[in-house]
Scaffold this motif. Sequence first.
Motif, PDB file in Angstrom:
ATOM      1  N   GLY A  44       1.019  -1.169   0.205  1.00  0.00           N
ATOM      2  CA  GLY A  44      -0.118  -0.137   0.059  1.00  0.00           C
ATOM      3  C   GLY A  44       0.817   1.279  -0.079  1.00  0.00           C
ATOM      4  O   GLY A  44       0.538   2.192  -0.797  1.00  0.00           O
ATOM      5  N   VAL A  45       1.862   1.198   0.717  1.00  0.00           N
ATOM      6  CA  VAL A  45       2.823   2.380   0.801  1.00  0.00           C
ATOM      7  C   VAL A  45       3.550   2.319  -0.482  1.00  0.00           C
ATOM      8  O   VAL A  45       3.863   3.411  -1.073  1.00  0.00           O
ATOM      9  N   GLY A  46       4.054   1.614  -1.142  1.00  0.00           N
ATOM     10  CA  GLY A  46       4.621   1.650  -2.278  1.00  0.00           C
ATOM     11  C   GLY A  46       3.679   2.221  -3.612  1.00  0.00           C
ATOM     12  O   GLY A  46       4.360   3.083  -4.206  1.00  0.00           O
ATOM     13  N   THR A  47       2.579   1.824  -3.438  1.00  0.00           N
ATOM     14  CA  THR A  47       1.588   2.391  -4.540  1.00  0.00           C
ATOM     15  C   THR A  47       1.245   3.793  -4.406  1.00  0.00           C
ATOM     16  O   THR A  47       1.315   4.611  -5.233  1.00  0.00           O
ATOM     17  N   TYR A  48       1.215   4.364  -2.868  1.00  0.00           N
ATOM     18  CA  TYR A  48       1.081   5.612  -2.731  1.00  0.00           C
ATOM     19  C   TYR A  48       2.159   6.451  -3.196  1.00  0.00           C
ATOM     20  O   TYR A  48       2.145   7.384  -3.884  1.00  0.00           O
ATOM     21  N   ALA A  49       3.537   5.761  -2.877  1.00  0.00           N
ATOM     22  CA  ALA A  49       4.714   6.550  -3.354  1.00  0.00           C
ATOM     23  C   ALA A  49       4.609   6.609  -4.879  1.00  0.00           C
ATOM     24  O   ALA A  49       5.336   7.594  -5.520  1.00  0.00           O
ATOM     25  N   GLY A  50       4.229   5.537  -5.615  1.00  0.00           N
ATOM     26  CA  GLY A  50       4.168   5.664  -6.976  1.00  0.00           C
ATOM     27  C   GLY A  50       3.199   6.739  -7.614  1.00  0.00           C
ATOM     28  O   GLY A  50       3.759   7.587  -8.445  1.00  0.00           O
ATOM     29  N   GLN A  51       2.256   7.011  -6.936  1.00  0.00           N
ATOM     30  CA  GLN A  51       1.353   8.184  -7.148  1.00  0.00           C
ATOM     31  C   GLN A  51       2.167   9.516  -7.063  1.00  0.00           C
ATOM     32  O   GLN A  51       1.861  10.418  -7.818  1.00  0.00           O
ATOM     33  N   VAL A  52       2.830   9.762  -6.049  1.00  0.00           N
ATOM     34  CA  VAL A  52       3.818  10.726  -5.608  1.00  0.00           C
ATOM     35  C   VAL A  52       4.706  11.074  -6.726  1.00  0.00           C
ATOM     36  O   VAL A  52       5.015  12.188  -7.040  1.00  0.00           O
ATOM     37  N   ILE A  53       5.362   9.978  -6.991  1.00  0.00           N
ATOM     38  CA  ILE A  53       6.404  10.023  -8.176  1.00  0.00           C
ATOM     39  C   ILE A  53       5.880  10.548  -9.424  1.00  0.00           C
ATOM     40  O   ILE A  53       6.445  11.491  -9.996  1.00  0.00           O
ATOM     41  N   MET A  54       4.778  10.038  -9.887  1.00  0.00           N
ATOM     42  CA  MET A  54       4.285  10.371 -11.353  1.00  0.00           C
ATOM     43  C   MET A  54       3.927  11.815 -11.386  1.00  0.00           C
ATOM     44  O   MET A  54       4.086  12.738 -12.059  1.00  0.00           O
ATOM     45  N   ALA A  55       3.162  12.198 -10.180  1.00  0.00           N
ATOM     46  CA  ALA A  55       2.382  13.363 -10.057  1.00  0.00           C
ATOM     47  C   ALA A  55       3.504  14.452  -9.918  1.00  0.00           C
ATOM     48  O   ALA A  55       3.331  15.695 -10.472  1.00  0.00           O
ATOM     49  N   GLY A  56       4.597  13.991  -9.142  1.00  0.00           N
ATOM     50  CA  GLY A  56       5.476  15.205  -9.134  1.00  0.00           C
ATOM     51  C   GLY A  56       6.584  15.273 -10.058  1.00  0.00           C
ATOM     52  O   GLY A  56       6.805  16.660 -10.629  1.00  0.00           O
ATOM     53  N   PHE A  57       7.099  14.398 -10.661  1.00  0.00           N
ATOM     54  CA  PHE A  57       7.771  14.577 -11.732  1.00  0.00           C
ATOM     55  C   PHE A  57       6.984  14.931 -13.155  1.00  0.00           C
ATOM     56  O   PHE A  57       7.656  15.911 -13.984  1.00  0.00           O
ATOM     57  N   LEU A  58       6.043  14.208 -13.496  1.00  0.00           N
ATOM     58  CA  LEU A  58       5.261  14.809 -14.808  1.00  0.00           C
ATOM     59  C   LEU A  58       4.291  15.697 -14.580  1.00  0.00           C
ATOM     60  O   LEU A  58       3.570  16.059 -15.666  1.00  0.00           O
ATOM     61  N   ARG A  59       3.578  15.993 -13.484  1.00  0.00           N
ATOM     62  CA  ARG A  59       2.476  16.583 -13.205  1.00  0.00           C
ATOM     63  C   ARG A  59       1.226  15.842 -13.871  1.00  0.00           C
ATOM     64  O   ARG A  59       0.295  16.588 -14.509  1.00  0.00           O
ATOM     65  N   ARG A  60       1.267  14.568 -13.649  1.00  0.00           N
ATOM     66  CA  ARG A  60       0.351  13.986 -14.439  1.00  0.00           C
ATOM     67  C   ARG A  60      -0.189  12.815 -13.478  1.00  0.00           C
ATOM     68  O   ARG A  60       0.652  12.236 -12.485  1.00  0.00           O
ATOM     69  N   ARG A  61      -1.382  12.557 -13.399  1.00  0.00           N
ATOM     70  CA  ARG A  61      -2.101  11.097 -12.719  1.00  0.00           C
ATOM     71  C   ARG A  61      -2.791  10.360 -13.672  1.00  0.00           C
ATOM     72  O   ARG A  61      -3.364  10.740 -14.698  1.00  0.00           O
ATOM     73  N   ILE A  62      -2.653   9.144 -12.921  1.00  0.00           N
ATOM     74  CA  ILE A  62      -3.337   7.986 -13.553  1.00  0.00           C
ATOM     75  C   ILE A  62      -4.323   7.297 -12.791  1.00  0.00           C
ATOM     76  O   ILE A  62      -3.998   7.311 -11.405  1.00  0.00           O
ATOM     77  N   PRO A  63      -5.545   6.953 -13.107  1.00  0.00           N
ATOM     78  CA  PRO A  63      -6.322   6.143 -11.933  1.00  0.00           C
ATOM     79  C   PRO A  63      -5.738   5.185 -11.109  1.00  0.00           C
ATOM     80  O   PRO A  63      -4.598   4.598 -11.566  1.00  0.00           O
ATOM     81  N   LEU A  64      -6.014   5.149  -9.780  1.00  0.00           N
ATOM     82  CA  LEU A  64      -5.221   4.495  -8.803  1.00  0.00           C
ATOM     83  C   LEU A  64      -5.159   3.021  -9.099  1.00  0.00           C
ATOM     84  O   LEU A  64      -4.303   2.174  -9.140  1.00  0.00           O
ATOM     85  N   LEU A  65      -6.436   2.570  -9.784  1.00  0.00           N
ATOM     86  CA  LEU A  65      -6.527   1.266  -9.994  1.00  0.00           C
ATOM     87  C   LEU A  65      -5.750   0.633 -11.303  1.00  0.00           C
ATOM     88  O   LEU A  65      -5.036  -0.330 -11.335  1.00  0.00           O
ATOM     89  N   LEU A  66      -5.384   1.568 -12.202  1.00  0.00           N
ATOM     90  CA  LEU A  66      -4.305   1.333 -13.272  1.00  0.00           C
ATOM     91  C   LEU A  66      -3.129   1.218 -12.900  1.00  0.00           C
ATOM     92  O   LEU A  66      -2.294   0.624 -13.461  1.00  0.00           O
ATOM     93  N   ARG A  67      -2.586   2.412 -11.852  1.00  0.00           N
ATOM     94  CA  ARG A  67      -1.357   2.400 -11.412  1.00  0.00           C
ATOM     95  C   ARG A  67      -1.102   1.003 -10.637  1.00  0.00           C
ATOM     96  O   ARG A  67      -0.019   0.228 -10.601  1.00  0.00           O
ATOM     97  N   ARG A  68      -2.288   0.345  -9.857  1.00  0.00           N
ATOM     98  CA  ARG A  68      -1.974  -0.777  -8.827  1.00  0.00           C
ATOM     99  C   ARG A  68      -1.818  -1.885  -9.950  1.00  0.00           C
ATOM    100  O   ARG A  68      -1.016  -2.611  -9.708  1.00  0.00           O
ATOM    101  N   LEU A  69      -2.456  -2.046 -11.062  1.00  0.00           N
ATOM    102  CA  LEU A  69      -2.216  -3.009 -12.028  1.00  0.00           C
ATOM    103  C   LEU A  69      -1.043  -2.810 -12.654  1.00  0.00           C
ATOM    104  O   LEU A  69      -0.247  -3.749 -12.942  1.00  0.00           O
ATOM    105  N   LEU A  70      -0.456  -1.524 -13.043  1.00  0.00           N
ATOM    106  CA  LEU A  70       0.842  -1.466 -13.808  1.00  0.00           C
ATOM    107  C   LEU A  70       2.012  -2.015 -12.949  1.00  0.00           C
ATOM    108  O   LEU A  70       3.079  -2.575 -13.249  1.00  0.00           O
ATOM    109  N   THR A  71       1.956  -1.724 -11.462  1.00  0.00           N
ATOM    110  CA  THR A  71       3.135  -2.177 -10.849  1.00  0.00           C
ATOM    111  C   THR A  71       3.156  -3.667 -10.218  1.00  0.00           C
ATOM    112  O   THR A  71       3.991  -4.155  -9.898  1.00  0.00           O
ATOM    113  N   LEU A  72       1.567  -4.172 -10.268  1.00  0.00           N
ATOM    114  CA  LEU A  72       1.396  -5.448 -10.033  1.00  0.00           C
ATOM    115  C   LEU A  72       1.763  -6.524 -10.892  1.00  0.00           C
ATOM    116  O   LEU A  72       2.179  -7.555 -10.779  1.00  0.00           O
ATOM    117  N   ALA A  73       1.784  -6.212 -12.012  1.00  0.00           N
ATOM    118  CA  ALA A  73       1.941  -6.893 -13.265  1.00  0.00           C
ATOM    119  C   ALA A  73       3.379  -7.664 -13.257  1.00  0.00           C
ATOM    120  O   ALA A  73       3.424  -8.951 -13.443  1.00  0.00           O
TER     121      ALA A  73
END
Length: 422
Positions: free
Chosen positions: A315-344
């Motif tokens: 859970g903490v790792g996925t939260y960090a992934g949100q922070v990373i993308m939003a911060g570096f790229l100023r973009r967000r993707i749906p939480l479910l999609l991020r969960r699936l991308l890192t889970l795959a």
Amino acid sequence: MTSTDTAASAAPLTVEQLRRRGWRGRLAVLGPAFVAAVAYVDPGNFATNFSAGAGYGYLLVWVIVVANLMAMLIQSLSAKLGLATGKNLPELCREHLTPWRNRFMWAQAELVAIATDLAEVIGGAVALHLLFGIPLFTGGVITGVIAFVLLGLQSRGHRPFERAIVFLLAIILVGLVSTLLRTDVDGPALAAGLVPGFDGVGSLVLATGILGATVMPHVIYLHSALTQGRLVARGPEDTRFLLRVGRTDIALGMGVAGLVNLSMLVVAAALFAGTDVPGTDTLEGIFAGLGTELDAVAAYGFAIALLASGFASSGVGTYAGQVIMAGFLRRRIPLLLRRLLTLAPALLVLGIGIDPTQALVLSQVVLSFGIPFALVPLVWLTARREVMGDLVNHRVTTTAAVVVAAVVVGLNAFLIWEAFVA
């Protein structure tokens, strides 16, 4: 809703009001470091620390102690960065780096996030298999779903999420420290392990893995986001209060993480080093070995702690992934999609039958190589008065942080030389 909006909506009291409430006010501010601490006791730590203790006894105790001290310094800088600027590390990197450097930083940070999730999901899957006989692939899916549910608590503010993480951290602590207290530890050998030293390339690989599992790159990015906008200091007294409480938070959170990590290595050294107990370089072998050398309570305590670690750290790792993308790229993707991308990738590893423990150890080495890319910008930014204002690093602090960065980079360079050149 952003993390800043969530924190603001969940913290109606001002800093001045919290200061007047004494110890209750301090308790209300504690929390970010305990969320960060979970990343320091993720399943990768189980693999590297138990493998180090079983294979080399107490030799690498000093690595855990040094890594934990490094973690305290690094997390204090990250927390202070968010407090001083109201922005997190990826956001500040985007502002102060050239576009191509920023894109490179984002790309490597995403790889770090994938390696992080690999360790966490595999750990949860192995724990579910040990406890209930659930197939590894199915266990990986369950771990991913639980992590998604944990993240859903953020919609209610930072406190419910933090309480859930602290509860899981307490399970990890009890599961491992209770076993340590029942283990016959060799005191002189433990003390000798505080003296730095290696025993061949194998111990160096494990030391690098311990470092990667203890000083986690993704949580360097995350901690600055956990403190940004959480409470707004409206004067010097407010600032000093938040700094003091932040240091207490970090000392407690990282102290718990250090105790857990040390417990793993010491238990493995006391029970498995120099014995003919088979398979102690795997999580399954450690589970069986604890049952043989101690009892079933120790074995199941290990498995339950591993399960809590997998759930919380994912859970903490996925939260960090949100922070990373939003911060570096100023973009967000749906939480479910991020969960699936890192889970795959983790599910792919589980599906094709790669040894889980070996994958865990290698993931920690990958994380260790990602540390400089998070650490160097952190040191650079916190040493700049135009960024930090009155909270700029003291020269001694900057010097210590530079030494830490140099040690990490040097250890990784030496590992490459020994493994591929020498």
